[in-house]
Design an enzyme around this catalytic site. Sequence first.
Site, PDB file in Angstrom:
ATOM      1  N   GLU A  82      11.509  37.839 124.530  1.00 47.38           N
ATOM      2  CA  GLU A  82      10.399  38.746 124.876  1.00 47.38           C
ATOM      3  C   GLU A  82       9.211  37.932 125.370  1.00 47.38           C
ATOM      4  OE1 GLU A  82       9.582  41.380 121.593  1.00 47.38           O
ATOM      5  OE2 GLU A  82      11.604  42.201 121.616  1.00 47.38           O
ATOM      6  N   THR A 105      17.290  47.053 110.727  1.00 49.44           N
ATOM      7  CA  THR A 105      17.238  45.966 109.724  1.00 49.44           C
ATOM      8  C   THR A 105      16.243  44.904 110.171  1.00 49.44           C
ATOM      9  OG1 THR A 105      18.873  44.652 110.886  1.00 49.44           O
ATOM     10  CG2 THR A 105      19.719  46.169 109.224  1.00 49.44           C
ATOM     11  N   ARG A 131      12.084  51.319 104.924  1.00 46.39           N
ATOM     12  CA  ARG A 131      10.925  52.214 105.055  1.00 46.39           C
ATOM     13  C   ARG A 131      10.929  52.937 106.402  1.00 46.39           C
ATOM     14  NH1 ARG A 131       8.374  47.220 102.534  1.00 46.39           N
ATOM     15  NH2 ARG A 131       9.099  46.420 104.518  1.00 46.39           N
ATOM     16  N   ILE A 132      11.161  52.189 107.493  1.00 51.66           N
ATOM     17  CA  ILE A 132      11.141  52.833 108.815  1.00 51.66           C
ATOM     18  C   ILE A 132      12.408  53.660 109.016  1.00 51.66           C
ATOM     19  CG2 ILE A 132      10.996  52.439 111.313  1.00 51.66           C
ATOM     20  CD1 ILE A 132       9.438  49.814 110.600  1.00 51.66           C
ATOM     21  N   SER A 191      14.855  47.340 115.945  1.00 49.33           N
ATOM     22  CA  SER A 191      14.562  46.301 114.948  1.00 49.33           C
ATOM     23  C   SER A 191      14.092  45.011 115.602  1.00 49.33           C
ATOM     24  CB  SER A 191      15.770  46.079 114.047  1.00 49.33           C
ATOM     25  OG  SER A 191      16.927  45.781 114.795  1.00 49.33           O
ATOM     26  N   ARG A 192      15.031  44.136 115.961  1.00 48.27           N
ATOM     27  CA  ARG A 192      14.720  42.891 116.655  1.00 48.27           C
ATOM     28  C   ARG A 192      15.872  42.597 117.606  1.00 48.27           C
ATOM     29  NH1 ARG A 192      10.200  43.370 115.277  1.00 48.27           N
ATOM     30  NH2 ARG A 192       8.905  41.998 114.014  1.00 48.27           N
ATOM     31  N   HIS A 233       8.629  46.552 123.408  1.00 47.91           N
ATOM     32  CA  HIS A 233       8.332  46.347 121.975  1.00 47.91           C
ATOM     33  C   HIS A 233       7.075  47.131 121.567  1.00 47.91           C
ATOM     34  CE1 HIS A 233       8.926  43.308 118.479  1.00 47.91           C
ATOM     35  NE2 HIS A 233       8.455  44.467 118.017  1.00 47.91           N
ATOM     36  N   ILE A 234       7.153  48.452 121.695  1.00 44.83           N
ATOM     37  CA  ILE A 234       5.959  49.284 121.426  1.00 44.83           C
ATOM     38  C   ILE A 234       6.059  50.079 120.130  1.00 44.83           C
ATOM     39  CG2 ILE A 234       5.269  49.558 123.848  1.00 44.83           C
ATOM     40  CD1 ILE A 234       6.475  52.546 123.410  1.00 44.83           C
ATOM     41  N   GLY A 235       7.058  49.726 119.291  1.00 41.84           N
ATOM     42  CA  GLY A 235       7.276  50.511 118.074  1.00 41.84           C
ATOM     43  C   GLY A 235       6.007  50.841 117.307  1.00 41.84           C
ATOM     44  N   SER A 236       5.183  49.841 117.067  1.00 45.92           N
ATOM     45  CA  SER A 236       4.000  50.061 116.224  1.00 45.92           C
ATOM     46  C   SER A 236       2.725  50.089 117.049  1.00 45.92           C
ATOM     47  CB  SER A 236       3.915  48.950 115.167  1.00 45.92           C
ATOM     48  OG  SER A 236       3.777  47.696 115.808  1.00 45.92           O
ATOM     49  N   ASP A 289      13.965  48.837 122.347  1.00 42.36           N
ATOM     50  CA  ASP A 289      12.532  48.525 122.255  1.00 42.36           C
ATOM     51  C   ASP A 289      12.317  47.021 122.139  1.00 42.36           C
ATOM     52  OD1 ASP A 289       9.763  49.070 122.031  1.00 42.36           O
ATOM     53  OD2 ASP A 289       9.872  48.883 119.851  1.00 42.36           O
TER      54      ASP A 289
HETATM   55  P1  NAP Z   1      12.459  47.338 105.151  1.00 42.62           P
HETATM   56  O1  NAP Z   1      11.799  48.459 104.423  1.00 42.62           O
HETATM   57  O2  NAP Z   1      12.585  46.010 104.489  1.00 42.62           O
HETATM   58  O3  NAP Z   1      13.897  47.874 105.603  1.00 42.62           O
HETATM   59  C1  NAP Z   1      14.910  47.055 106.085  1.00 42.62           C
HETATM   60  C2  NAP Z   1      16.232  47.630 105.585  1.00 42.62           C
HETATM   61  O4  NAP Z   1      17.290  46.827 106.117  1.00 42.62           O
HETATM   62  C3  NAP Z   1      16.347  47.625 104.083  1.00 42.62           C
HETATM   63  O5  NAP Z   1      16.697  48.913 103.644  1.00 42.62           O
HETATM   64  C4  NAP Z   1      17.426  46.594 103.796  1.00 42.62           C
HETATM   65  O6  NAP Z   1      18.151  47.051 102.668  1.00 42.62           O
HETATM   66  C5  NAP Z   1      18.252  46.602 105.076  1.00 42.62           C
HETATM   67  N1  NAP Z   1      18.950  45.346 105.299  1.00 42.62           N
HETATM   68  C6  NAP Z   1      18.441  44.105 105.222  1.00 42.62           C
HETATM   69  N2  NAP Z   1      19.422  43.196 105.459  1.00 42.62           N
HETATM   70  C7  NAP Z   1      20.550  43.904 105.665  1.00 42.62           C
HETATM   71  C8  NAP Z   1      21.879  43.547 105.953  1.00 42.62           C
HETATM   72  N3  NAP Z   1      22.255  42.263 106.035  1.00 42.62           N
HETATM   73  N4  NAP Z   1      22.797  44.530 106.111  1.00 42.62           N
HETATM   74  C9  NAP Z   1      22.430  45.815 106.003  1.00 42.62           C
HETATM   75  N5  NAP Z   1      21.178  46.232 105.736  1.00 42.62           N
HETATM   76  C10 NAP Z   1      20.255  45.282 105.568  1.00 42.62           C
HETATM   77  O7  NAP Z   1      11.741  47.059 106.535  1.00 42.62           O
HETATM   78  P2  NAP Z   1      11.028  48.107 107.506  1.00 42.62           P
HETATM   79  O8  NAP Z   1       9.583  48.108 107.211  1.00 42.62           O
HETATM   80  O9  NAP Z   1      11.790  49.376 107.523  1.00 42.62           O
HETATM   81  O10 NAP Z   1      11.224  47.311 108.891  1.00 42.62           O
HETATM   82  C11 NAP Z   1      12.526  46.974 109.336  1.00 42.62           C
HETATM   83  C12 NAP Z   1      12.466  46.072 110.550  1.00 42.62           C
HETATM   84  O11 NAP Z   1      12.053  46.825 111.678  1.00 42.62           O
HETATM   85  C13 NAP Z   1      11.444  44.943 110.479  1.00 42.62           C
HETATM   86  O12 NAP Z   1      11.932  43.825 109.782  1.00 42.62           O
HETATM   87  C14 NAP Z   1      11.193  44.632 111.939  1.00 42.62           C
HETATM   88  O13 NAP Z   1      12.068  43.621 112.383  1.00 42.62           O
HETATM   89  C15 NAP Z   1      11.534  45.937 112.643  1.00 42.62           C
HETATM   90  N6  NAP Z   1      10.326  46.575 113.223  1.00 42.62           N
HETATM   91  C16 NAP Z   1      10.279  46.776 114.558  1.00 42.62           C
HETATM   92  C17 NAP Z   1       9.183  47.380 115.115  1.00 42.62           C
HETATM   93  C18 NAP Z   1       9.103  47.632 116.590  1.00 42.62           C
HETATM   94  O14 NAP Z   1       8.002  47.607 117.135  1.00 42.62           O
HETATM   95  N7  NAP Z   1      10.221  47.905 117.249  1.00 42.62           N
HETATM   96  C19 NAP Z   1       8.111  47.786 114.309  1.00 42.62           C
HETATM   97  C20 NAP Z   1       8.206  47.572 112.958  1.00 42.62           C
HETATM   98  C21 NAP Z   1       9.313  46.957 112.419  1.00 42.62           C
HETATM   99  P3  NAP Z   1      19.031  46.083 101.757  1.00 42.62           P
HETATM  100  O15 NAP Z   1      18.196  44.855 101.543  1.00 42.62           O
HETATM  101  O16 NAP Z   1      19.303  46.874 100.541  1.00 42.62           O
HETATM  102  O17 NAP Z   1      20.262  45.846 102.564  1.00 42.62           O
END
Ligand code: NAP
Length: 319
Positions: free
Chosen positions: A267, A209, A156-157, A237-238, A286-289, A262
């Site tokens: 942390e 991811t 989604r992101i 991501s993380r 860590h200010i993404g959201s 980020d």
């Molecule tokens: P999401 O919609 O679940 O997207 C994650 C993507 O990663 C999916 O398309 C998934 O597709 C892929 N993925 C998962 N495992 C994988 C692997 N082993 N190899 C390759 N691709 C893989 O989640 P989202 O809402 O976009 O959020 C993603 C992540 O961003 C969160 O889990 C969080 O850790 C991080 N985040 C960070 C912040 C911040 O403040 N910096 C804010 C929000 C989120 P497939 O399963 O098809 O591979």
Amino acid sequence: MEKPLVAAYNRVSREAREKLAETCEVRYFERSETLEDPAFRETMAEAEAIIGIEYEIDEAFLKQAPHLRIAANVSVGYDNLDLEALKARGVYASNTPGVLNDTTADAIFGLLLATARRIPETDRYVKDGRWQNTLPDDYFGVDVHHRTLGIIGMGRIGEAIAKRARFGFDMDILYYNRSQKREAEEKYGASRTALEPLLERSDFVCTMTPLTKETYHLMDEAAFRRMKSSAVFINGSRGGVVDEEALIKALQNRWIRSAGLDVFSEEPVPSDHPLLAFPHVVTLPHIGSFTEENENNMSLRAAENVLQVLNGQVPQDQL
Ligand code: NAP
């Protein structure tokens, strides 16, 4: 009738707490508490729900929370939740997908721009009173527009980042994901590749991811060695998705140009962490959201999950 007890901790908006308080008793802890804190421990001994961000909810925690029915994260990432332990005890787990996509994509794309154009360094240059003549060539940035962005994790992101890159900056998009994302291909012209060619061909590599066993240290030494020496690495991501030792080596040896981070494996990142010593590495706490509007949206979404479980339903964002 006695109201169910909800433990709210660490970044749950006032509006969400008020919503919960209509039908529940809410005890709010402003920072991440530990079970060593007697007030928090007492609350967890009775609480039917916990809502907040970042607390490690594992077997040891659950033993102290025998009445718990849901652990509702105020975040989309949920690597702090031990899903197996929760499931074994019949406790629901939920996150807040969707509501934060645009907010997070804005921040991560902003980080990409800031790193490419060296905005924090040049800001400092002006404020330090050093802008007396034309800026030295050492401060050159790199173009973002019409370059290639490789997104690792086109979820989604990731898609919201692709949209900004494509329509705002005419970028070509590559992505690496386990499943194909047809919509991203059709809407943003994204091409799916294996990880190696993405690393080799991208001018910007951005990890988006979740942190899982599979993605832990996905960006290791071999991955950084594959990147172009002119490329910029962005982690939105993380921290655990990146082997930070390998990233330090990559920056020291100029296998890559720079990085924007980020998130960190620890942390808050310790102030003497070697990654903070590179002037051209842009670091954010860590200010993404982290916007006022989004904080409330995520809190309300998490509160909805809590209320659904307390009303005997399955939470809409069940993990
Ligand atoms: P999401 O919609 O679940 O997207 C994650 C993507 O990663 C999916 O398309 C998934 O597709 C892929 N993925 C998962 N495992 C994988 C692997 N082993 N190899 C390759 N691709 C893989 O989640 P989202 O809402 O976009 O959020 C993603 C992540 O961003 C969160 O889990 C969080 O850790 C991080 N985040 C960070 C912040 C911040 O403040 N910096 C804010 C929000 C989120 P497939 O399963 O098809 O591979």
